[in-house]
Design a protein around this motif. Structure first.
Motif, PDB file in Angstrom:
ATOM      1  N   LEU A  11       1.829 -12.575   4.803  1.00 20.15           N
ATOM      2  CA  LEU A  11       2.721 -11.826   3.921  1.00 20.15           C
ATOM      3  C   LEU A  11       2.252 -10.395   3.695  1.00 20.15           C
ATOM      4  O   LEU A  11       2.982  -9.588   3.107  1.00 20.15           O
ATOM      5  N   THR A  12       1.061 -10.072   4.179  1.00 17.05           N
ATOM      6  CA  THR A  12       0.571  -8.689   4.139  1.00 17.05           C
ATOM      7  C   THR A  12       1.071  -7.869   5.326  1.00 17.05           C
ATOM      8  O   THR A  12       0.859  -6.649   5.353  1.00 17.05           O
ATOM      9  N   LEU A  13       1.717  -8.505   6.288  1.00 20.09           N
ATOM     10  CA  LEU A  13       2.276  -7.775   7.430  1.00 20.09           C
ATOM     11  C   LEU A  13       3.537  -7.036   6.985  1.00 20.09           C
ATOM     12  O   LEU A  13       4.129  -7.355   5.955  1.00 20.09           O
ATOM     13  N   PRO A  14       3.977  -6.035   7.747  1.00 18.73           N
ATOM     14  CA  PRO A  14       5.190  -5.305   7.365  1.00 18.73           C
ATOM     15  C   PRO A  14       6.368  -6.258   7.188  1.00 18.73           C
ATOM     16  O   PRO A  14       6.533  -7.208   7.965  1.00 18.73           O
ATOM     17  N   PRO A  15       7.192  -6.044   6.163  1.00 18.78           N
ATOM     18  CA  PRO A  15       8.266  -6.993   5.855  1.00 18.78           C
ATOM     19  C   PRO A  15       9.272  -7.168   6.979  1.00 18.78           C
ATOM     20  O   PRO A  15       9.906  -8.215   7.091  1.00 18.78           O
ATOM     21  N   GLU A  16       9.416  -6.155   7.823  1.00 17.12           N
ATOM     22  CA  GLU A  16      10.395  -6.260   8.909  1.00 17.12           C
ATOM     23  C   GLU A  16       9.864  -7.050  10.104  1.00 17.12           C
ATOM     24  O   GLU A  16      10.588  -7.283  11.096  1.00 17.12           O
ATOM     25  N   THR A  17       8.600  -7.484  10.043  1.00 20.73           N
ATOM     26  CA  THR A  17       8.000  -8.221  11.154  1.00 20.73           C
ATOM     27  C   THR A  17       8.775  -9.511  11.416  1.00 20.73           C
ATOM     28  O   THR A  17       9.007 -10.317  10.514  1.00 20.73           O
ATOM     29  N   VAL A  18       9.181  -9.704  12.674  1.00 18.39           N
ATOM     30  CA  VAL A  18       9.917 -10.905  13.069  1.00 18.39           C
ATOM     31  C   VAL A  18       8.931 -12.057  13.246  1.00 18.39           C
ATOM     32  O   VAL A  18       7.907 -11.925  13.912  1.00 18.39           O
ATOM     33  N   VAL A  19       9.246 -13.194  12.621  1.00 21.68           N
ATOM     34  CA  VAL A  19       8.411 -14.393  12.700  1.00 21.68           C
ATOM     35  C   VAL A  19       8.999 -15.312  13.763  1.00 21.68           C
ATOM     36  O   VAL A  19      10.139 -15.775  13.638  1.00 21.68           O
ATOM     37  N   ARG A  20       8.217 -15.568  14.806  1.00 24.10           N
ATOM     38  CA  ARG A  20       8.640 -16.468  15.887  1.00 24.10           C
ATOM     39  C   ARG A  20       7.815 -17.745  15.754  1.00 24.10           C
ATOM     40  O   ARG A  20       6.593 -17.719  15.900  1.00 24.10           O
ATOM     41  N   THR A  21       8.489 -18.835  15.474  1.00 21.30           N
ATOM     42  CA  THR A  21       7.853 -20.051  15.000  1.00 21.30           C
ATOM     43  C   THR A  21       7.632 -21.072  16.116  1.00 21.30           C
ATOM     44  O   THR A  21       8.153 -20.938  17.223  1.00 21.30           O
ATOM     45  N   GLY A  22       6.886 -22.131  15.782  1.00 24.76           N
ATOM     46  CA  GLY A  22       6.630 -23.189  16.743  1.00 24.76           C
ATOM     47  C   GLY A  22       7.786 -24.156  16.912  1.00 24.76           C
ATOM     48  O   GLY A  22       7.883 -24.848  17.926  1.00 24.76           O
ATOM     49  N   HIS A  23       8.660 -24.221  15.919  1.00 23.40           N
ATOM     50  CA  HIS A  23       9.838 -25.082  15.957  1.00 23.40           C
ATOM     51  C   HIS A  23      10.956 -24.374  15.207  1.00 23.40           C
ATOM     52  O   HIS A  23      10.718 -23.708  14.192  1.00 23.40           O
ATOM     53  N   GLY A  24      12.172 -24.531  15.670  1.00 27.53           N
ATOM     54  CA  GLY A  24      13.320 -24.056  14.912  1.00 27.53           C
ATOM     55  C   GLY A  24      13.534 -22.553  14.989  1.00 27.53           C
ATOM     56  O   GLY A  24      12.989 -21.860  15.844  1.00 27.53           O
ATOM     57  N   ASP A  25      14.351 -22.067  14.054  1.00 25.16           N
ATOM     58  CA  ASP A  25      14.779 -20.675  14.057  1.00 25.16           C
ATOM     59  C   ASP A  25      13.694 -19.757  13.516  1.00 25.16           C
ATOM     60  O   ASP A  25      12.834 -20.169  12.733  1.00 25.16           O
TER      61      ASP A  25
END
Length: 206
Positions: free
Chosen positions: A173-187
């Motif tokens: 959560l300390t990363l820039p807020p616009e950072t896209v999170v690419r997860t291990g499962h799902g969207d």
């Protein structure tokens, strides 16, 4: 560029087995690439790699659904398997007679096609769980640490809810807020989309 495929198989731990769909991520260019989480289907992953040089198979953690295609893919391509050593106990449940090729450590930087992937050790879902932050691409690959809607599961062996909350709060959560999170499962999601819900997760977890 970032490539993506979804593979299907099972996840087994603590005597239970569940059907799962996993995200497999590829980062590179038309010459070389890394694979993040070689799950279930070595043929499909090899097809996605194509004729590019596979420089590494990076495991965000060692639950069997994230590594069950890693050994075969490594044998086919000669690419090393990278894993944080704190997840060896989980790794050996799938591969009792084979070790990962290289250890990941917090702060390591992996370079592919001129792009740097920064290793963040984020224990909680698993002791050796890591995320891979790619500032140039404005994205972070979170494995099963952070999903669209909250933290990864911590109800099974070798997991810890307090640790995963600390990891998400202090490392993600300390990363820039616009950072896209690419997860291990799902969207996927974004850091900014998940950050407002931290207190809600904490209260839900207790």
């Amino acid at each position: 560029m970032i490539g993506h495929l979804v593979t299907s198989g099972t996840f087994s731990l603590d005597g239970g087995t569940w059907d799962v769909d996993n995200n497999v991520w590829l980062v590179g260019d038309d010459r070389e690439v890394v694979v993040i989480d070689a799950a279930h289907d070595p043929d499909a992953i090899a097809d996605a790699v194509g004729d590019r040089r596979l420089t590494a198979i990076v495991s965000t953690h060692a639950h069997d659904d994230h590594i069950d295609a890693a050994a075969e893919l490594a044998d086919r391509t000669g690419a090393p398997i990278l894993l944080h050593p704190d997840d060896r106990v989980l790794w050996r449940m799938t591969y009792p007679d084979r070790e990962p090729d290289r250890a990941l450590a917090d702060g390591d930087e992996l370079t592919v096609a001129g792009t740097t992937l920064r290793v963040l050790h984020t224990p909680g879902h698993a002791p050796g769980a890591v995320c891979l932050y790619v500032p140039e691409l404005g994205t972070v690959f979170t494995g099963d640490t952070l999903f669209n809607g909250g933290p990864g599961a911590t109800g099974r062996s070798y997991s810890d809810f307090g640790l995963i909350i600390d990891s998400i709060r202090d490392r993600l959560l300390t990363l820039p807020p616009e950072t896209v999170v690419r997860t291990g499962h799902g969207d996927g999601t974004t850091i900014g989309g998940e950050a407002p819900h931290l207190e809600e997760w904490i209260s839900r977890g207790h």
